[in-house]
Design a protein around this motif. Structure first.
Motif, PDB file in Angstrom:
ATOM      1  N   THR A  32       0.836  -1.195   0.000  1.00 56.27           N
ATOM      2  CA  THR A  32       0.000   0.000   0.000  1.00 56.27           C
ATOM      3  C   THR A  32       0.878   1.255   0.000  1.00 56.27           C
ATOM      4  OG1 THR A  32      -1.701  -1.213   1.188  1.00 56.27           O
ATOM      5  CG2 THR A  32      -1.903   1.175   1.177  1.00 56.27           C
ATOM      6  N   VAL A  33       1.957   1.227   0.752  1.00 55.82           N
ATOM      7  CA  VAL A  33       2.913   2.331   0.753  1.00 55.82           C
ATOM      8  C   VAL A  33       3.474   2.518  -0.651  1.00 55.82           C
ATOM      9  CG1 VAL A  33       5.215   3.035   1.544  1.00 55.82           C
ATOM     10  CG2 VAL A  33       3.528   2.200   3.197  1.00 55.82           C
ATOM     11  N   VAL A  34       3.928   1.429  -1.257  1.00 56.39           N
ATOM     12  CA  VAL A  34       4.489   1.501  -2.611  1.00 56.39           C
ATOM     13  C   VAL A  34       3.447   2.055  -3.575  1.00 56.39           C
ATOM     14  CG1 VAL A  34       5.351   0.127  -4.560  1.00 56.39           C
ATOM     15  CG2 VAL A  34       6.223  -0.297  -2.245  1.00 56.39           C
ATOM     16  N   LYS A  35       2.221   1.564  -3.487  1.00 57.06           N
ATOM     17  CA  LYS A  35       1.150   2.032  -4.379  1.00 57.06           C
ATOM     18  C   LYS A  35       0.998   3.548  -4.308  1.00 57.06           C
ATOM     19  CE  LYS A  35      -3.816   1.925  -5.010  1.00 57.06           C
ATOM     20  NZ  LYS A  35      -5.094   1.528  -4.460  1.00 57.06           N
ATOM     21  N   HIS A  36       0.990   4.105  -3.114  1.00 55.21           N
ATOM     22  CA  HIS A  36       0.797   5.547  -2.973  1.00 55.21           C
ATOM     23  C   HIS A  36       2.032   6.338  -3.389  1.00 55.21           C
ATOM     24  CE1 HIS A  36      -3.228   5.320  -1.477  1.00 55.21           C
ATOM     25  NE2 HIS A  36      -2.860   4.415  -0.595  1.00 55.21           N
ATOM     26  N   LEU A  37       3.208   5.785  -3.197  1.00 52.26           N
ATOM     27  CA  LEU A  37       4.424   6.487  -3.606  1.00 52.26           C
ATOM     28  C   LEU A  37       4.620   6.455  -5.125  1.00 52.26           C
ATOM     29  CD1 LEU A  37       6.938   5.573  -0.765  1.00 52.26           C
ATOM     30  CD2 LEU A  37       5.732   7.747  -1.148  1.00 52.26           C
ATOM     31  N   LEU A  38       3.899   5.582  -5.817  1.00 45.94           N
ATOM     32  CA  LEU A  38       3.961   5.583  -7.280  1.00 45.94           C
ATOM     33  C   LEU A  38       3.432   6.900  -7.854  1.00 45.94           C
ATOM     34  CD1 LEU A  38       2.911   1.922  -8.084  1.00 45.94           C
ATOM     35  CD2 LEU A  38       5.098   2.990  -8.666  1.00 45.94           C
ATOM     36  N   ASP A  39       2.606   7.608  -7.084  1.00 46.06           N
ATOM     37  CA  ASP A  39       2.072   8.900  -7.521  1.00 46.06           C
ATOM     38  C   ASP A  39       3.074  10.032  -7.324  1.00 46.06           C
ATOM     39  OD1 ASP A  39      -0.337   7.684  -8.189  1.00 46.06           O
ATOM     40  OD2 ASP A  39      -1.233   8.099  -6.236  1.00 46.06           O
ATOM     41  N   GLY A  40       4.160   9.783  -6.604  1.00 41.37           N
ATOM     42  CA  GLY A  40       5.173  10.808  -6.364  1.00 41.37           C
ATOM     43  C   GLY A  40       5.538  10.878  -4.893  1.00 41.37           C
ATOM     44  N   PRO A  41       6.551  11.689  -4.563  1.00 43.27           N
ATOM     45  CA  PRO A  41       7.020  11.798  -3.175  1.00 43.27           C
ATOM     46  C   PRO A  41       5.920  12.283  -2.239  1.00 43.27           C
ATOM     47  CG  PRO A  41       8.535  12.907  -4.680  1.00 43.27           C
ATOM     48  CD  PRO A  41       7.313  12.540  -5.476  1.00 43.27           C
ATOM     49  N   LEU A  42       5.950  11.769  -1.017  1.00 46.19           N
ATOM     50  CA  LEU A  42       4.981  12.164   0.004  1.00 46.19           C
ATOM     51  C   LEU A  42       5.682  12.370   1.337  1.00 46.19           C
ATOM     52  CD1 LEU A  42       2.088   9.629  -0.711  1.00 46.19           C
ATOM     53  CD2 LEU A  42       2.056  12.090  -1.160  1.00 46.19           C
ATOM     54  N   ARG A  43       5.180  13.323   2.091  1.00 48.39           N
ATOM     55  CA  ARG A  43       5.636  13.481   3.464  1.00 48.39           C
ATOM     56  C   ARG A  43       4.962  12.419   4.322  1.00 48.39           C
ATOM     57  NH1 ARG A  43       5.741  19.799   4.897  1.00 48.39           N
ATOM     58  NH2 ARG A  43       6.710  18.937   6.758  1.00 48.39           N
ATOM     59  N   TYR A  44       5.537  12.159   5.491  1.00 45.18           N
ATOM     60  CA  TYR A  44       5.063  11.090   6.363  1.00 45.18           C
ATOM     61  C   TYR A  44       3.570  11.218   6.673  1.00 45.18           C
ATOM     62  CZ  TYR A  44       4.603   8.002  10.367  1.00 45.18           C
ATOM     63  OH  TYR A  44       4.191   7.023  11.219  1.00 45.18           O
ATOM     64  N   GLY A  45       3.133  12.400   7.096  1.00 46.87           N
ATOM     65  CA  GLY A  45       1.729  12.582   7.485  1.00 46.87           C
ATOM     66  C   GLY A  45       0.762  12.303   6.347  1.00 46.87           C
ATOM     67  N   GLU A  46       1.107  12.778   5.151  1.00 46.47           N
ATOM     68  CA  GLU A  46       0.248  12.535   3.996  1.00 46.47           C
ATOM     69  C   GLU A  46       0.228  11.052   3.639  1.00 46.47           C
ATOM     70  OE1 GLU A  46      -2.416  12.985   0.947  1.00 46.47           O
ATOM     71  OE2 GLU A  46      -1.939  14.364   2.577  1.00 46.47           O
ATOM     72  N   LEU A  47       1.378  10.417   3.706  1.00 44.23           N
ATOM     73  CA  LEU A  47       1.455   8.986   3.419  1.00 44.23           C
ATOM     74  C   LEU A  47       0.608   8.206   4.420  1.00 44.23           C
ATOM     75  CD1 LEU A  47       2.665   6.723   1.706  1.00 44.23           C
ATOM     76  CD2 LEU A  47       4.672   6.775   3.200  1.00 44.23           C
ATOM     77  N   ARG A  48       0.692   8.562   5.678  1.00 41.63           N
ATOM     78  CA  ARG A  48      -0.093   7.871   6.709  1.00 41.63           C
ATOM     79  C   ARG A  48      -1.594   8.034   6.456  1.00 41.63           C
ATOM     80  NH1 ARG A  48      -0.848   8.940  12.929  1.00 41.63           N
ATOM     81  NH2 ARG A  48      -1.922   7.014  13.412  1.00 41.63           N
ATOM     82  N   ARG A  49      -2.020   9.238   6.070  1.00 38.85           N
ATOM     83  CA  ARG A  49      -3.452   9.448   5.776  1.00 38.85           C
ATOM     84  C   ARG A  49      -3.895   8.587   4.592  1.00 38.85           C
ATOM     85  NH1 ARG A  49      -2.036  14.497   7.547  1.00 38.85           N
ATOM     86  NH2 ARG A  49      -1.419  15.292   5.510  1.00 38.85           N
ATOM     87  N   ARG A  50      -3.062   8.499   3.576  1.00 38.44           N
ATOM     88  CA  ARG A  50      -3.430   7.726   2.386  1.00 38.44           C
ATOM     89  C   ARG A  50      -3.432   6.223   2.642  1.00 38.44           C
ATOM     90  NH1 ARG A  50      -0.962  10.545  -3.009  1.00 38.44           N
ATOM     91  NH2 ARG A  50      -1.593  12.659  -2.511  1.00 38.44           N
ATOM     92  N   VAL A  51      -2.501   5.758   3.452  1.00 36.63           N
ATOM     93  CA  VAL A  51      -2.402   4.320   3.711  1.00 36.63           C
ATOM     94  C   VAL A  51      -3.620   3.834   4.471  1.00 36.63           C
ATOM     95  CG1 VAL A  51      -1.101   2.559   4.984  1.00 36.63           C
ATOM     96  CG2 VAL A  51       0.099   4.189   3.524  1.00 36.63           C
ATOM     97  N   GLY A  52      -4.083   4.580   5.446  1.00 37.60           N
ATOM     98  CA  GLY A  52      -5.284   4.173   6.165  1.00 37.60           C
ATOM     99  C   GLY A  52      -5.019   3.871   7.619  1.00 37.60           C
ATOM    100  N   ASP A  53      -5.664   2.860   8.130  1.00 41.85           N
ATOM    101  CA  ASP A  53      -5.674   2.552   9.557  1.00 41.85           C
ATOM    102  C   ASP A  53      -4.385   1.846   9.981  1.00 41.85           C
ATOM    103  OD1 ASP A  53      -6.665   2.423  12.119  1.00 41.85           O
ATOM    104  OD2 ASP A  53      -7.763   0.552  11.757  1.00 41.85           O
TER     105      ASP A  53
END
Length: 127
Positions: A32-53
């Motif tokens: 899931t982390v890899v999937k979201h980073l495919l869209d481009g760089p993310l800061r920790y907080g944004e990545l955590r929100r996108r990943v979910g619970d």
């Protein structure tokens, strides 16, 4: 590329490439982390929100593993407050097709089990 290989990967090397892939990518939330980073760089907080619970501890551990395994790059900017961004390495970008196929397969699986199977969280009974 010189890097220390984690023990689970070292053990998987003696089995087969599929086991190596599972050792690198099989942790909780890693794909899931890899999937979201495919869209481009993310800061920790944004990545955590996108990943979910996911708990901060688990996400941090998974990011560290992915970084150590050469999948994720962690960039720390010398700012106050410090800014940290995560992105995929070239090796991580190579997972694009794999993630797309997993996404396709997941949709097909959900369609197959139907809404009643997807919503209960329980194992399906044999038919």
């Amino acid at each position: 590329m010189d890097r220390t290989v984690r023990d689970p990967i070292r053990r998987a090397l003696s089995v087969c490439p599929v086991e190596v892939s599972v050792a690198v990518l099989g942790g909780a939330w890693k794909m899931t982390v890899v999937k979201h980073l495919l869209d481009g760089p993310l800061r920790y907080g944004e990545l955590r929100r996108r990943v979910g619970d996911v708990t901060p501890r688990v996400l941090t551990r998974q990011l560290r593993d992915l970084e150590q395994d050469g999948i994720v790059h962690r960039e720390v900017y010398a700012e106050v407050p410090p800014r940290v961004e995560y992105s995929l390495t070239e090796l991580g970008e190579g997972l694009r097709g794999f993630v797309a196929e997993l996404n396709r397969w997941g949709h097909a699986y959900i369609a197959e089990i139907g809404p009643e199977g997807a919503g209960t969280g329980e194992a399906m009974s044999p038919q």
